[in-house]
Scaffold this active site. Structure first.
Site, PDB file in Angstrom:
ATOM      1  N   GLY A 123       0.821  -1.210   0.000  1.00 15.52           N
ATOM      2  CA  GLY A 123       0.000   0.000   0.000  1.00 15.52           C
ATOM      3  C   GLY A 123       0.852   1.256   0.000  1.00 15.52           C
ATOM      4  O   GLY A 123       1.011   1.913   1.041  1.00 15.52           O
ATOM      5  N   SER A 125       1.434   3.630  -3.429  1.00 19.44           N
ATOM      6  CA  SER A 125       0.980   4.671  -4.351  1.00 19.44           C
ATOM      7  C   SER A 125      -0.446   5.125  -4.076  1.00 19.44           C
ATOM      8  O   SER A 125      -1.299   4.336  -3.635  1.00 19.44           O
ATOM      9  CB  SER A 125       1.067   4.173  -5.800  1.00 19.44           C
ATOM     10  OG  SER A 125       2.410   3.953  -6.180  1.00 19.44           O
ATOM     11  N   GLU A 238      13.117  -4.846  -2.723  1.00 14.76           N
ATOM     12  CA  GLU A 238      12.379  -5.135  -3.956  1.00 14.76           C
ATOM     13  C   GLU A 238      13.326  -5.404  -5.121  1.00 14.76           C
ATOM     14  O   GLU A 238      12.968  -6.097  -6.071  1.00 14.76           O
ATOM     15  CB  GLU A 238      11.458  -3.960  -4.292  1.00 14.76           C
ATOM     16  CG  GLU A 238      10.528  -4.212  -5.450  1.00 14.76           C
ATOM     17  CD  GLU A 238       9.554  -3.062  -5.659  1.00 14.76           C
ATOM     18  OE1 GLU A 238       8.442  -3.308  -6.174  1.00 14.76           O
ATOM     19  OE2 GLU A 238       9.894  -1.920  -5.313  1.00 14.76           O
ATOM     20  N   GLU A 355      12.070   8.261 -14.431  1.00 17.46           N
ATOM     21  CA  GLU A 355      12.488   9.619 -14.072  1.00 17.46           C
ATOM     22  C   GLU A 355      12.989   9.680 -12.629  1.00 17.46           C
ATOM     23  O   GLU A 355      14.012  10.301 -12.328  1.00 17.46           O
ATOM     24  CB  GLU A 355      11.319  10.597 -14.276  1.00 17.46           C
ATOM     25  CG  GLU A 355      10.928  10.834 -15.722  1.00 17.46           C
ATOM     26  CD  GLU A 355      10.096   9.713 -16.308  1.00 17.46           C
ATOM     27  OE1 GLU A 355       9.845   9.728 -17.529  1.00 17.46           O
ATOM     28  OE2 GLU A 355       9.695   8.801 -15.559  1.00 17.46           O
TER      29      GLU A 355
END
Length: 370
Positions: A123, A125, A238, A355
């Site tokens: 949980g 974004s 991750e 980015e």
């Protein structure tokens, strides 16, 4: 017998019996495939001790070396074993609990992850906090011996099948020190999951709405206000060892693209042939770079994410090019190369956009000004 040899033999035996028809199921853009049998497979892995290899033996792992973990993930991918349904638990929240959790939290949460019994989602974004993660607005406050959570998360992978969610939420006003990291049960009143239909027509991403959802006061990693530090550690995990297995899948996709190029005659085009060669060379570079990054585990890991996501997106475009006009139409659902093209459009956005990765590399690794 080496761990690699043990894994190879066990996978061959296990995927020839009741799980034979689970081979190749699942993966990006295909998470709708065979969830029940893949969850049964996850439990089968856990019982045999093939989950959480790098964890301490006390919590069900094997304390395996990095080299042995890489070997297992490579053999797993080569065996065309089904995509793991427990990878968020094993690869993200599990290591984070090992790093920041209390003994009580480790005893409560780690064994069900290792066994494959409890599945997790992430949980992070929100509609106004994607790449700018510190802008999360989901709020939580203590009420007696429980946290009460209200807000919305989006692009939550596998939330529709998850039992738990680790939620980055706002418990104070400060941009960074006002964030906390909560462990929240999904199956309760006050949690609504709404699937998001993707370009592929499937729905592995979701919106999650918290409306007075609750979790125990002790289900917080770190202290209140330390959520940003914990969340950044999770993102570091991750980029872990499973990415080496991911690259075996990339190799399989590239081989399929090359085979299609030969069949359609696209390989005779010098421009397309050059793109195929470049894709092969870049995949070799990716493996060597990933091995180096796994041992460094600093902000440099953003290089690996930037590299593989941009490469995979280009492979999707190449997959369409070698199909020619046939790649633009479908009679009975998407073929594998069309699905690769559509889903890989998201690779440079999720798990940290390109980015943002470039900013991290510039500021934290190269020391350039913000």
């Amino acid at each position: 017998m080496s761990l690699r040899e043990q894994a190879r033999a066990w996978l061959e035996e296990s995927l020839s019996g009741e799980f034979a028809h689970a081979r190749g199921l699942g993966g990006p853009g295909r998470e709708h495939e065979g969830h029940e049998i893949r969850h049964a497979w996850e439990r089968h892995l856990g019982r045999a001790g093939w989950t959480c290899l790098g964890w301490p033996e006390k919590y069900g792992g094997r304390a395996a070396s990095l080299d042995d973990q890489v070997a297992f993930h490579e053999e797993y991918a080569r065996a065309d074993a089904p995509a793991r349904v427990g990878h968020i638990g094993e690869g993200l929240i599990g290591p984070t609990i090992l790093e920041f959790g209390t003994e009580e939290q480790k005893d409560r949460f780690l064994p069900p992850i290792q066994r494959g019994d409890e599945l997790w989602c992430q949980g992070y974004s929100e509609p106004e906090a994607g790449s700018d993660l510190a802008n999360v607005q989901t709020k939580a406050h203590l009420s007696g011996d429980e946290w009460v959570i209200t807000g919305q998360k989006v692009w939550t992978s596998l939330a529709h099948v998850a039992d738990w969610c680790f939620v980055l939420c706002r418990t104070g006003r400060d941009r960074y020190r006002g964030l906390s990291y909560l462990l929240v049960p999904m199956r309760q009143p006050g949690v609504q999951v709404r699937p998001i239909v993707q370009l592929t027509g499937t729905s592995e991403f979701n919106e999650v709405f918290f409306d007075g959802a609750r979790t125990a006061a002790g289900h917080i990693l770190g202290a209140p206000g330390e959520g940003w530090r914990v969340a950044m550690a999770t993102l570091g995990h991750e980029r872990g060892v499973s990415t080496l297995g991911q690259q075996i899948g990339f190799r399989r996709e590239l081989d399929r693209v090359i085979e299609t190029a030969r069949r359609t005659g696209a390989a005779d085009d010098p421009v397309l042939r050059d793109r195929l060669v470049r894709a092969w060379l870049e995949l070799e570079i990716m493996r060597l770079n990933a091995l180096r990054m796994l041992r460094e585990r600093g902000p440099e890991v953003s290089i690996a994410k930037l590299y593989w996501s941009e490469w995979h997106r280009r492979l999707g475009e190449l997959a369409q090019a070698v199909q020619g006009r046939a790649g633009l139409v479908t009679d009975d659902g998407l073929n594998d190369l069309q699905r690769l093209y559509l889903f890989s459009r998201a690779d440079t956005i999720y798990a940290g956009s390109s980015e943002i990765q470039r900013n991290i590399i510039a500021e934290r690794t190269l020391g350039l000004p913000r």
